[in-house]
Design a protein around this motif. Sequence first.
Motif, PDB file in Angstrom:
ATOM      1  N   ARG A  34      67.646  69.771  30.294  1.00  0.00           N
ATOM      2  CA  ARG A  34      66.742  69.563  29.528  1.00  0.00           C
ATOM      3  C   ARG A  34      65.626  70.805  29.593  1.00  0.00           C
ATOM      4  NH1 ARG A  34      63.149  64.522  30.108  1.00  0.00           N
ATOM      5  NH2 ARG A  34      65.117  63.467  30.847  1.00  0.00           N
ATOM      6  N   LEU A  35      65.739  71.787  30.417  1.00  0.00           N
ATOM      7  CA  LEU A  35      64.960  72.931  30.576  1.00  0.00           C
ATOM      8  C   LEU A  35      65.259  74.098  29.573  1.00  0.00           C
ATOM      9  CD1 LEU A  35      64.692  73.391  34.481  1.00  0.00           C
ATOM     10  CD2 LEU A  35      63.429  71.670  32.787  1.00  0.00           C
ATOM     11  N   LEU A  36      64.093  74.952  29.191  1.00  0.00           N
ATOM     12  CA  LEU A  36      64.389  76.057  28.410  1.00  0.00           C
ATOM     13  C   LEU A  36      63.618  77.125  28.909  1.00  0.00           C
ATOM     14  CD1 LEU A  36      65.666  76.192  25.308  1.00  0.00           C
ATOM     15  CD2 LEU A  36      63.502  76.064  24.468  1.00  0.00           C
ATOM     16  N   ASP A  37      64.348  78.195  28.959  1.00  0.00           N
ATOM     17  CA  ASP A  37      63.846  79.436  29.619  1.00  0.00           C
ATOM     18  C   ASP A  37      62.757  80.027  28.557  1.00  0.00           C
ATOM     19  OD1 ASP A  37      67.176  80.301  30.284  1.00  0.00           O
ATOM     20  OD2 ASP A  37      65.673  79.330  31.784  1.00  0.00           O
ATOM     21  N   PRO A  66      56.543  61.420  22.949  1.00  0.00           N
ATOM     22  CA  PRO A  66      57.235  62.579  23.598  1.00  0.00           C
ATOM     23  C   PRO A  66      55.884  63.723  23.901  1.00  0.00           C
ATOM     24  CG  PRO A  66      57.890  62.672  21.580  1.00  0.00           C
ATOM     25  CD  PRO A  66      57.329  61.556  21.695  1.00  0.00           C
ATOM     26  N   PHE A  67      56.181  64.547  24.987  1.00  0.00           N
ATOM     27  CA  PHE A  67      55.307  65.505  25.325  1.00  0.00           C
ATOM     28  C   PHE A  67      55.935  66.626  25.815  1.00  0.00           C
ATOM     29  CE2 PHE A  67      55.305  62.605  28.621  1.00  0.00           C
ATOM     30  CZ  PHE A  67      55.431  63.206  29.913  1.00  0.00           C
ATOM     31  N   THR A  68      55.363  67.739  25.977  1.00  0.00           N
ATOM     32  CA  THR A  68      56.134  69.012  26.486  1.00  0.00           C
ATOM     33  C   THR A  68      55.421  69.542  27.757  1.00  0.00           C
ATOM     34  OG1 THR A  68      57.180  69.508  24.594  1.00  0.00           O
ATOM     35  CG2 THR A  68      57.217  71.398  25.929  1.00  0.00           C
ATOM     36  N   LEU A  69      55.954  69.823  28.838  1.00  0.00           N
ATOM     37  CA  LEU A  69      55.368  70.663  30.084  1.00  0.00           C
ATOM     38  C   LEU A  69      56.032  71.835  30.321  1.00  0.00           C
ATOM     39  CD1 LEU A  69      55.523  67.768  32.623  1.00  0.00           C
ATOM     40  CD2 LEU A  69      53.927  68.141  31.005  1.00  0.00           C
ATOM     41  N   PHE A  70      54.954  73.000  30.810  1.00  0.00           N
ATOM     42  CA  PHE A  70      55.618  74.268  31.121  1.00  0.00           C
ATOM     43  C   PHE A  70      55.681  74.416  32.517  1.00  0.00           C
ATOM     44  CE2 PHE A  70      54.997  74.562  26.619  1.00  0.00           C
ATOM     45  CZ  PHE A  70      55.837  75.814  26.355  1.00  0.00           C
ATOM     46  N   MET A  85      59.770  71.792  29.381  1.00  0.00           N
ATOM     47  CA  MET A  85      60.794  70.494  29.774  1.00  0.00           C
ATOM     48  C   MET A  85      60.062  69.388  28.725  1.00  0.00           C
ATOM     49  SD  MET A  85      61.016  68.285  33.314  1.00  0.00           S
ATOM     50  CE  MET A  85      59.331  68.512  33.575  1.00  0.00           C
ATOM     51  N   SER A  86      60.930  68.660  27.924  1.00  0.00           N
ATOM     52  CA  SER A  86      60.420  67.696  27.202  1.00  0.00           C
ATOM     53  C   SER A  86      60.686  66.353  27.924  1.00  0.00           C
ATOM     54  CB  SER A  86      61.298  67.779  25.878  1.00  0.00           C
ATOM     55  OG  SER A  86      60.688  66.688  25.102  1.00  0.00           O
ATOM     56  N   SER A  87      59.846  65.373  27.881  1.00  0.00           N
ATOM     57  CA  SER A  87      59.910  64.018  28.259  1.00  0.00           C
ATOM     58  C   SER A  87      61.052  63.182  27.562  1.00  0.00           C
ATOM     59  CB  SER A  87      58.674  63.194  27.998  1.00  0.00           C
ATOM     60  OG  SER A  87      58.317  63.124  26.657  1.00  0.00           O
TER      61      SER A  87
END
Length: 287
Positions: free
Chosen positions: A121-124, A199-203, A222-224
């Motif tokens: 689920r990670l994005l670069d 939902p939330f997004t973290l870096f 990364m999204s929850s």
Amino acid sequence: MRYQDPSTRSAGLPADAAVREPASASPNPIRVSSWAEIQDVLFADSWVPEIGRYRSRYAFRGLSDANYPLETTLMRLGGGYAQLERHLLRNFRKYAHRRVVERDSVWHWLSVAQHYGLPTRLLDWTYSPFAALHFATSNIDKFDRDGAIWGVNYIAAHRMAPELLRSRLEYEGANVFTVEMLSESVKTLAELDQLRDEPFTLFFEPPSIDDRIVNQFAFFSMSSDPTLAIDRWLADYPDIWMRIVIPAELKWEIRDKLDQSNVTERVFFPGLEGLTAWLTRHYSPRG
């Protein structure tokens, strides 16, 4: 860190899902027309008066096709990918040698798995706008179409995170999470998903696994919610992101100037793999 071309998809996705216009695409994307203009846009709003320095708060991601969505490799797997996530990671942990991680936490394992190409689920992303420019112009097979660079203000994104995580950032005096900070705050992906219904997004920054991570100035989002692409999430927060469209006719000039600045595969992928990729592209004829 691998910037996988989003056109590389499994047969599990419907044919009409190969490329879509991101739902969050601004009605007025920033379309640049020159090398000088793209520098101005990329470094806009980077002045931080509190410290008297130029420090951009944006995460950048370069795409060779402006129509590519911000989908994770897990999404591109297709089928019931959300249910397969835990099986993929469990088996990766089972078969990978434990010396590949410095600490046995899900965040360390996720970072290593993403780095070596497992669907996650990670994005670069990268802190470097020039690294993003490189990835938007490294595939010369896509020079007949517009590219794009996405920029997301990660400080603003973190203001919408659950209190547990926001307070950890404040305690550390940090703007971005580390794997250690996440490990001490949230133990599992299931626990992360249950922190809040919305939902939330973290870096977060991965460990410096190898020179690629370091040279690409890399970190992850990364999204929850593993089923929510970040461009869909950003649609509700138009003030924290930008989308810069690079016209196809500008790509050759950008590419040549990046090469002259030593912003190449040879730097971002140290070793023979990066060297051969750089030489192959560098000596390919235009057109």
